[in-house]
Design an enzyme around this catalytic site. Structure first.
Site, mmCIF file in Angstrom:
data_model
loop_
_atom_site.group_PDB
_atom_site.id
_atom_site.type_symbol
_atom_site.label_atom_id
_atom_site.label_comp_id
_atom_site.label_asym_id
_atom_site.label_seq_id
_atom_site.Cartn_x
_atom_site.Cartn_y
_atom_site.Cartn_z
ATOM 1 N N ARG A 50 -1.065 3.631 13.174
ATOM 2 C CA ARG A 50 0.080 3.238 13.982
ATOM 3 C C ARG A 50 -0.285 3.334 15.456
ATOM 4 O O ARG A 50 -1.068 4.205 15.856
ATOM 5 C CB ARG A 50 1.282 4.136 13.717
ATOM 6 N N ARG A 107 0.826 -1.203 0.000
ATOM 7 C CA ARG A 107 0.000 0.000 0.000
ATOM 8 C C ARG A 107 0.857 1.249 0.000
ATOM 9 O O ARG A 107 1.991 1.261 0.449
ATOM 10 C CB ARG A 107 -0.908 0.025 1.236
ATOM 11 N N LYS A 148 4.963 -7.550 11.626
ATOM 12 C CA LYS A 148 4.273 -7.789 10.361
ATOM 13 C C LYS A 148 4.733 -9.094 9.722
ATOM 14 O O LYS A 148 5.920 -9.320 9.502
ATOM 15 C CB LYS A 148 4.520 -6.621 9.404
#
Length: 327
Positions: A324, A123, A188
Protein backbone atom coordinates in the site's frame (compact mmCIF):
# COMPACT_ATOMS: atom_id res chain seq x y z
CA UNK A 1 -29.88 -21.21 -16.05
CA UNK A 2 -33.32 -22.09 -17.35
CA UNK A 3 -34.44 -21.58 -20.94
CA UNK A 4 -37.04 -19.08 -19.74
CA UNK A 5 -34.40 -17.01 -17.92
CA UNK A 6 -32.25 -16.95 -21.05
CA UNK A 7 -35.22 -15.73 -23.12
CA UNK A 8 -35.98 -12.99 -20.57
CA UNK A 9 -32.35 -11.83 -20.74
CA UNK A 10 -32.53 -11.61 -24.52
CA UNK A 11 -35.47 -9.22 -24.17
CA UNK A 12 -34.05 -7.11 -21.34
CA UNK A 13 -30.61 -6.59 -22.85
CA UNK A 14 -31.90 -3.64 -24.90
CA UNK A 15 -32.09 -1.52 -21.72
CA UNK A 16 -35.73 -0.53 -22.35
CA UNK A 17 -38.71 -1.01 -20.04
CA UNK A 18 -40.81 -4.14 -20.54
CA UNK A 19 -43.94 -4.80 -18.52
CA UNK A 20 -44.51 -8.13 -16.84
CA UNK A 21 -47.58 -8.59 -19.00
CA UNK A 22 -45.74 -7.95 -22.27
CA UNK A 23 -42.89 -10.25 -21.21
CA UNK A 24 -45.40 -12.98 -20.37
CA UNK A 25 -47.22 -12.64 -23.68
CA UNK A 26 -43.98 -12.61 -25.64
CA UNK A 27 -42.63 -15.68 -23.89
CA UNK A 28 -45.90 -17.56 -23.53
CA UNK A 29 -45.99 -17.66 -19.73
CA UNK A 30 -47.85 -15.92 -16.92
CA UNK A 31 -46.80 -12.61 -15.30
CA UNK A 32 -46.22 -14.57 -12.09
CA UNK A 33 -43.81 -16.91 -13.88
CA UNK A 34 -41.95 -13.90 -15.28
CA UNK A 35 -41.74 -12.27 -11.84
CA UNK A 36 -40.34 -15.45 -10.27
CA UNK A 37 -37.64 -15.71 -12.92
CA UNK A 38 -36.73 -12.03 -12.55
CA UNK A 39 -36.24 -12.60 -8.81
CA UNK A 40 -33.86 -15.45 -9.57
CA UNK A 41 -31.92 -13.29 -12.03
CA UNK A 42 -31.62 -10.52 -9.45
CA UNK A 43 -30.28 -13.09 -6.99
CA UNK A 44 -27.31 -13.78 -9.28
CA UNK A 45 -26.51 -10.10 -9.70
CA UNK A 46 -28.64 -8.74 -12.55
CA UNK A 47 -29.08 -5.04 -11.80
CA UNK A 48 -32.82 -4.82 -12.43
CA UNK A 49 -34.89 -1.63 -12.16
CA UNK A 50 -38.62 -1.93 -11.52
CA UNK A 51 -41.12 0.93 -11.96
CA UNK A 52 -44.74 0.34 -10.99
CA UNK A 53 -47.04 0.67 -13.97
CA UNK A 54 -44.11 0.72 -16.40
CA UNK A 55 -42.22 -2.53 -16.04
CA UNK A 56 -38.68 -3.79 -15.72
CA UNK A 57 -35.40 -2.83 -17.31
CA UNK A 58 -31.64 -3.09 -16.90
CA UNK A 59 -30.42 0.54 -17.14
CA UNK A 60 -28.14 1.04 -20.16
CA UNK A 61 -28.75 -2.57 -21.22
CA UNK A 62 -26.06 -5.22 -21.43
CA UNK A 63 -24.19 -7.52 -23.79
CA UNK A 64 -24.10 -11.24 -23.16
CA UNK A 65 -20.90 -13.16 -23.76
CA UNK A 66 -21.00 -15.18 -26.98
CA UNK A 67 -18.68 -18.11 -27.71
CA UNK A 68 -18.71 -17.74 -31.48
CA UNK A 69 -18.14 -13.99 -31.33
CA UNK A 70 -15.14 -14.45 -29.02
CA UNK A 71 -13.61 -17.31 -31.03
CA UNK A 72 -14.00 -15.40 -34.29
CA UNK A 73 -11.95 -12.53 -32.82
CA UNK A 74 -9.05 -14.58 -31.41
CA UNK A 75 -5.71 -13.53 -32.85
CA UNK A 76 -3.37 -16.42 -32.07
CA UNK A 77 -1.70 -19.11 -34.18
CA UNK A 78 -3.77 -22.28 -34.60
CA UNK A 79 -1.40 -24.34 -32.43
CA UNK A 80 -1.95 -21.98 -29.50
CA UNK A 81 -5.71 -22.14 -29.52
CA UNK A 82 -7.42 -23.31 -26.37
CA UNK A 83 -8.80 -26.82 -26.11
CA UNK A 84 -12.25 -25.49 -25.22
CA UNK A 85 -14.11 -22.35 -24.21
CA UNK A 86 -17.01 -22.57 -21.76
CA UNK A 87 -19.31 -19.71 -20.83
CA UNK A 88 -21.55 -19.94 -17.77
CA UNK A 89 -24.42 -17.64 -16.91
CA UNK A 90 -23.72 -18.18 -13.22
CA UNK A 91 -21.01 -20.16 -11.47
CA UNK A 92 -19.51 -20.51 -8.03
CA UNK A 93 -16.10 -19.37 -9.29
CA UNK A 94 -14.35 -19.78 -12.64
CA UNK A 95 -11.09 -20.55 -10.83
CA UNK A 96 -12.75 -23.17 -8.64
CA UNK A 97 -14.37 -24.81 -11.67
CA UNK A 98 -10.99 -25.38 -13.34
CA UNK A 99 -9.22 -26.17 -10.07
CA UNK A 100 -11.59 -29.10 -9.58
CA UNK A 101 -10.81 -30.37 -13.09
CA UNK A 102 -7.06 -29.85 -13.12
CA UNK A 103 -6.39 -33.62 -13.09
CA UNK A 104 -8.40 -34.12 -16.26
CA UNK A 105 -6.15 -33.77 -19.35
CA UNK A 106 -9.15 -32.65 -21.42
CA UNK A 107 -9.27 -29.39 -19.47
CA UNK A 108 -5.64 -28.35 -19.99
CA UNK A 109 -5.62 -25.05 -21.95
CA UNK A 110 -9.31 -24.62 -21.23
CA UNK A 111 -10.82 -21.15 -20.89
CA UNK A 112 -13.82 -20.45 -18.69
CA UNK A 113 -15.87 -17.25 -18.66
CA UNK A 114 -18.90 -16.42 -16.55
CA UNK A 115 -21.57 -13.75 -16.58
CA UNK A 116 -21.62 -13.82 -12.77
CA UNK A 117 -19.93 -15.59 -9.86
CA UNK A 118 -21.50 -16.51 -6.54
CA UNK A 119 -18.17 -16.88 -4.73
CA UNK A 120 -15.61 -15.00 -6.78
CA UNK A 121 -12.49 -14.13 -4.82
CA UNK A 122 -9.18 -12.36 -5.15
CA UNK A 123 -5.86 -12.67 -3.32
CA UNK A 124 -5.79 -13.31 0.41
CA UNK A 125 -9.35 -14.66 0.33
CA UNK A 126 -11.02 -11.33 -0.45
CA UNK A 127 -14.41 -11.37 -2.12
CA UNK A 128 -14.45 -10.42 -5.80
CA UNK A 129 -17.67 -8.52 -6.53
CA UNK A 130 -19.20 -10.23 -9.59
CA UNK A 131 -22.48 -8.69 -10.80
CA UNK A 132 -24.24 -10.22 -13.80
CA UNK A 133 -23.21 -9.31 -17.37
CA UNK A 134 -21.22 -6.29 -16.16
CA UNK A 135 -17.56 -7.31 -16.08
CA UNK A 136 -15.10 -10.00 -17.17
CA UNK A 137 -14.55 -13.10 -15.00
CA UNK A 138 -12.04 -15.34 -16.78
CA UNK A 139 -9.91 -18.37 -15.89
CA UNK A 140 -7.44 -20.49 -17.88
CA UNK A 141 -5.91 -23.85 -16.87
CA UNK A 142 -2.30 -24.41 -17.95
CA UNK A 143 0.27 -27.13 -17.27
CA UNK A 144 3.95 -26.54 -16.46
CA UNK A 145 6.73 -29.09 -16.10
CA UNK A 146 9.25 -27.47 -13.75
CA UNK A 147 7.15 -26.56 -10.73
CA UNK A 148 7.08 -23.39 -8.66
CA UNK A 149 10.73 -22.57 -9.31
CA UNK A 150 9.97 -21.90 -12.99
CA UNK A 151 6.89 -19.80 -12.21
CA UNK A 152 8.52 -16.85 -10.45
CA UNK A 153 7.03 -13.63 -11.78
CA UNK A 154 4.19 -15.37 -13.63
CA UNK A 155 1.51 -13.21 -12.00
CA UNK A 156 3.42 -10.09 -13.09
CA UNK A 157 3.81 -11.40 -16.64
CA UNK A 158 0.07 -12.11 -16.70
CA UNK A 159 -0.40 -8.48 -15.69
CA UNK A 160 1.65 -7.39 -18.71
CA UNK A 161 -0.51 -9.57 -21.01
CA UNK A 162 -3.71 -8.15 -19.50
CA UNK A 163 -2.39 -4.61 -19.91
CA UNK A 164 -1.59 -5.26 -23.56
CA UNK A 165 -5.16 -6.44 -24.13
CA UNK A 166 -6.58 -3.36 -22.40
CA UNK A 167 -4.42 -1.03 -24.48
CA UNK A 168 -5.54 -2.90 -27.59
CA UNK A 169 -9.21 -2.12 -26.90
CA UNK A 170 -8.52 1.57 -26.41
CA UNK A 171 -7.59 2.22 -22.78
CA UNK A 172 -4.69 4.50 -21.89
CA UNK A 173 -2.43 4.92 -18.87
CA UNK A 174 -3.03 1.37 -17.66
CA UNK A 175 -0.76 0.70 -14.69
CA UNK A 176 0.33 -2.41 -12.82
CA UNK A 177 0.54 -2.75 -9.05
CA UNK A 178 2.72 -5.44 -7.55
CA UNK A 179 2.00 -8.28 -7.47
CA UNK A 180 -1.34 -8.72 -9.25
CA UNK A 181 -3.48 -5.62 -9.69
CA UNK A 182 -4.46 -3.55 -12.72
CA UNK A 183 -4.78 0.20 -12.06
CA UNK A 184 -5.81 3.38 -13.83
CA UNK A 185 -5.24 6.67 -12.01
CA UNK A 186 -4.45 4.97 -8.70
CA UNK A 187 -7.80 3.16 -8.81
CA UNK A 188 -8.20 -0.58 -9.20
CA UNK A 189 -9.53 -1.72 -12.56
CA UNK A 190 -8.88 -5.44 -12.22
CA UNK A 191 -7.00 -8.20 -10.50
CA UNK A 192 -5.21 -11.49 -11.08
CA UNK A 193 -5.35 -14.68 -9.01
CA UNK A 194 -2.99 -17.59 -9.69
CA UNK A 195 -3.54 -20.96 -8.03
CA UNK A 196 -1.01 -23.78 -8.39
CA UNK A 197 -1.89 -27.46 -8.02
CA UNK A 198 0.29 -30.55 -8.19
CA UNK A 199 4.01 -31.00 -7.55
CA UNK A 200 5.75 -27.75 -6.47
CA UNK A 201 9.01 -29.23 -7.76
CA UNK A 202 7.74 -30.92 -10.93
CA UNK A 203 4.66 -31.22 -13.10
CA UNK A 204 1.99 -28.83 -11.92
CA UNK A 205 -1.11 -27.05 -13.11
CA UNK A 206 -1.85 -23.36 -12.71
CA UNK A 207 -5.26 -21.76 -12.83
CA UNK A 208 -4.90 -18.17 -14.04
CA UNK A 209 -7.85 -16.04 -12.98
CA UNK A 210 -8.49 -12.52 -14.27
CA UNK A 211 -11.24 -10.12 -13.25
CA UNK A 212 -11.77 -6.79 -15.04
CA UNK A 213 -14.35 -4.13 -14.18
CA UNK A 214 -16.10 -3.17 -17.41
CA UNK A 215 -19.39 -1.54 -16.37
CA UNK A 216 -19.67 -1.90 -12.60
CA UNK A 217 -23.19 -1.07 -11.35
CA UNK A 218 -23.20 1.43 -8.49
CA UNK A 219 -25.28 -0.87 -6.32
CA UNK A 220 -22.79 -3.72 -6.64
CA UNK A 221 -19.86 -1.35 -6.12
CA UNK A 222 -21.02 -0.61 -2.59
CA UNK A 223 -19.42 -3.91 -1.55
CA UNK A 224 -15.95 -2.88 -2.82
CA UNK A 225 -13.63 -1.76 0.00
CA UNK A 226 -11.10 0.27 -2.03
CA UNK A 227 -10.90 2.93 -4.74
CA UNK A 228 -11.98 1.39 -8.03
CA UNK A 229 -12.78 2.27 -11.60
CA UNK A 230 -14.20 0.50 -14.64
CA UNK A 231 -13.57 0.62 -18.37
CA UNK A 232 -16.75 2.50 -19.24
CA UNK A 233 -15.70 5.29 -16.86
CA UNK A 234 -12.42 5.63 -18.77
CA UNK A 235 -13.68 5.57 -22.36
CA UNK A 236 -16.04 7.83 -24.28
CA UNK A 237 -18.11 4.90 -25.51
CA UNK A 238 -18.82 1.40 -24.17
CA UNK A 239 -16.69 -1.46 -25.43
CA UNK A 240 -17.82 -4.94 -26.34
CA UNK A 241 -17.13 -7.45 -23.57
CA UNK A 242 -16.75 -10.09 -26.28
CA UNK A 243 -14.03 -8.05 -27.97
CA UNK A 244 -12.27 -7.56 -24.63
CA UNK A 245 -12.57 -11.25 -23.76
CA UNK A 246 -11.05 -12.21 -27.13
CA UNK A 247 -8.14 -9.78 -26.63
CA UNK A 248 -7.49 -11.09 -23.11
CA UNK A 249 -7.57 -14.73 -24.17
CA UNK A 250 -5.30 -14.07 -27.17
CA UNK A 251 -2.61 -12.29 -25.15
CA UNK A 252 -2.80 -14.76 -22.26
CA UNK A 253 -2.46 -17.82 -24.52
CA UNK A 254 0.69 -16.38 -26.13
CA UNK A 255 2.16 -15.57 -22.72
CA UNK A 256 1.38 -18.93 -21.12
CA UNK A 257 2.72 -20.86 -24.11
CA UNK A 258 6.14 -19.18 -23.88
CA UNK A 259 6.57 -18.43 -20.18
CA UNK A 260 8.17 -21.72 -19.10
CA UNK A 261 10.94 -21.21 -21.65
CA UNK A 262 11.47 -17.48 -21.14
CA UNK A 263 10.52 -16.75 -17.53
CA UNK A 264 9.66 -13.23 -16.38
CA UNK A 265 12.83 -11.59 -17.70
CA UNK A 266 11.47 -10.51 -21.12
CA UNK A 267 8.48 -8.87 -19.44
CA UNK A 268 10.35 -7.02 -16.71
CA UNK A 269 11.02 -3.74 -18.52
CA UNK A 270 7.45 -3.49 -19.76
CA UNK A 271 6.13 -4.20 -16.27
CA UNK A 272 8.39 -1.57 -14.72
CA UNK A 273 7.36 1.03 -17.27
CA UNK A 274 3.79 0.63 -16.02
CA UNK A 275 4.56 0.30 -12.28
CA UNK A 276 1.88 2.29 -10.43
CA UNK A 277 4.03 2.69 -7.28
CA UNK A 278 7.55 3.18 -8.69
CA UNK A 279 9.49 5.88 -6.84
CA UNK A 280 6.80 6.32 -4.20
CA UNK A 281 6.80 5.69 -0.48
CA UNK A 282 4.91 2.51 0.33
CA UNK A 283 4.45 -0.10 3.02
CA UNK A 284 4.63 -3.87 2.70
CA UNK A 285 2.56 -5.69 5.30
CA UNK A 286 3.63 -9.24 6.15
CA UNK A 287 2.18 -11.73 8.60
CA UNK A 288 4.53 -10.43 11.29
CA UNK A 289 5.14 -6.74 10.63
CA UNK A 290 5.04 -3.75 8.26
CA UNK A 291 8.06 -2.44 6.36
CA UNK A 292 8.15 0.95 4.67
CA UNK A 293 10.44 2.39 2.02
CA UNK A 294 10.69 3.66 -1.54
CA UNK A 295 9.50 1.32 -4.30
CA UNK A 296 12.32 0.75 -6.79
CA UNK A 297 10.73 -1.87 -9.02
CA UNK A 298 11.02 -5.63 -9.47
CA UNK A 299 13.89 -8.01 -10.16
CA UNK A 300 14.13 -10.67 -12.89
CA UNK A 301 12.22 -13.11 -10.70
CA UNK A 302 9.35 -10.72 -10.06
CA UNK A 303 10.30 -9.90 -6.46
CA UNK A 304 9.47 -6.40 -5.26
CA UNK A 305 12.52 -4.21 -4.58
CA UNK A 306 12.21 -1.54 -1.93
CA UNK A 307 14.85 0.84 -0.58
CA UNK A 308 14.60 1.29 3.17
CA UNK A 309 15.46 4.50 5.04
CA UNK A 310 18.85 2.97 5.88
CA UNK A 311 19.65 2.66 2.18
CA UNK A 312 19.34 -1.12 2.24
CA UNK A 313 17.53 -2.75 -0.68
CA UNK A 314 15.03 -5.33 0.52
CA UNK A 315 13.23 -7.82 -1.70
CA UNK A 316 9.78 -9.30 -1.19
CA UNK A 317 8.21 -12.32 -2.89
CA UNK A 318 4.40 -12.39 -3.40
CA UNK A 319 2.51 -14.83 -1.21
CA UNK A 320 0.36 -13.28 1.52
CA UNK A 321 1.94 -9.83 1.33
CA UNK A 322 0.09 -6.56 0.91
CA UNK A 323 1.55 -3.41 -0.69
CA UNK A 324 0.00 0.00 0.00
CA UNK A 325 1.12 3.57 -0.58
CA UNK A 326 2.32 5.26 2.62
CA UNK A 327 -0.18 7.59 4.27
Amino acid sequence: MSELQSKILQVLKDGEFHSGESLGERLGVSRTAVWKQLQKLEAIGLQLESVKGTGYRVPAGFELLDKKDICDQLSVPTELKMTQLEIFQNIDSTNKYLRERADNPEYVRSVVLAESQQSGRGRRGKTWVSPFAANIYLSILWDFERGAEALGGLSLAVGVAVRRALLEVGLQDVQLKWPNDIYIGQKKLGGILLEMLGDPAGHCSVVVGVGINVSMPAQAAEAIDQDWTDINSQLNKPISRNTLAAALVSHLLVLLDSFQATGFGPYRDEWQSADAFKGQQATVTTVRDSISGTVIGVDDGGALEMQLASGEIQRFIGGELSLRLAE
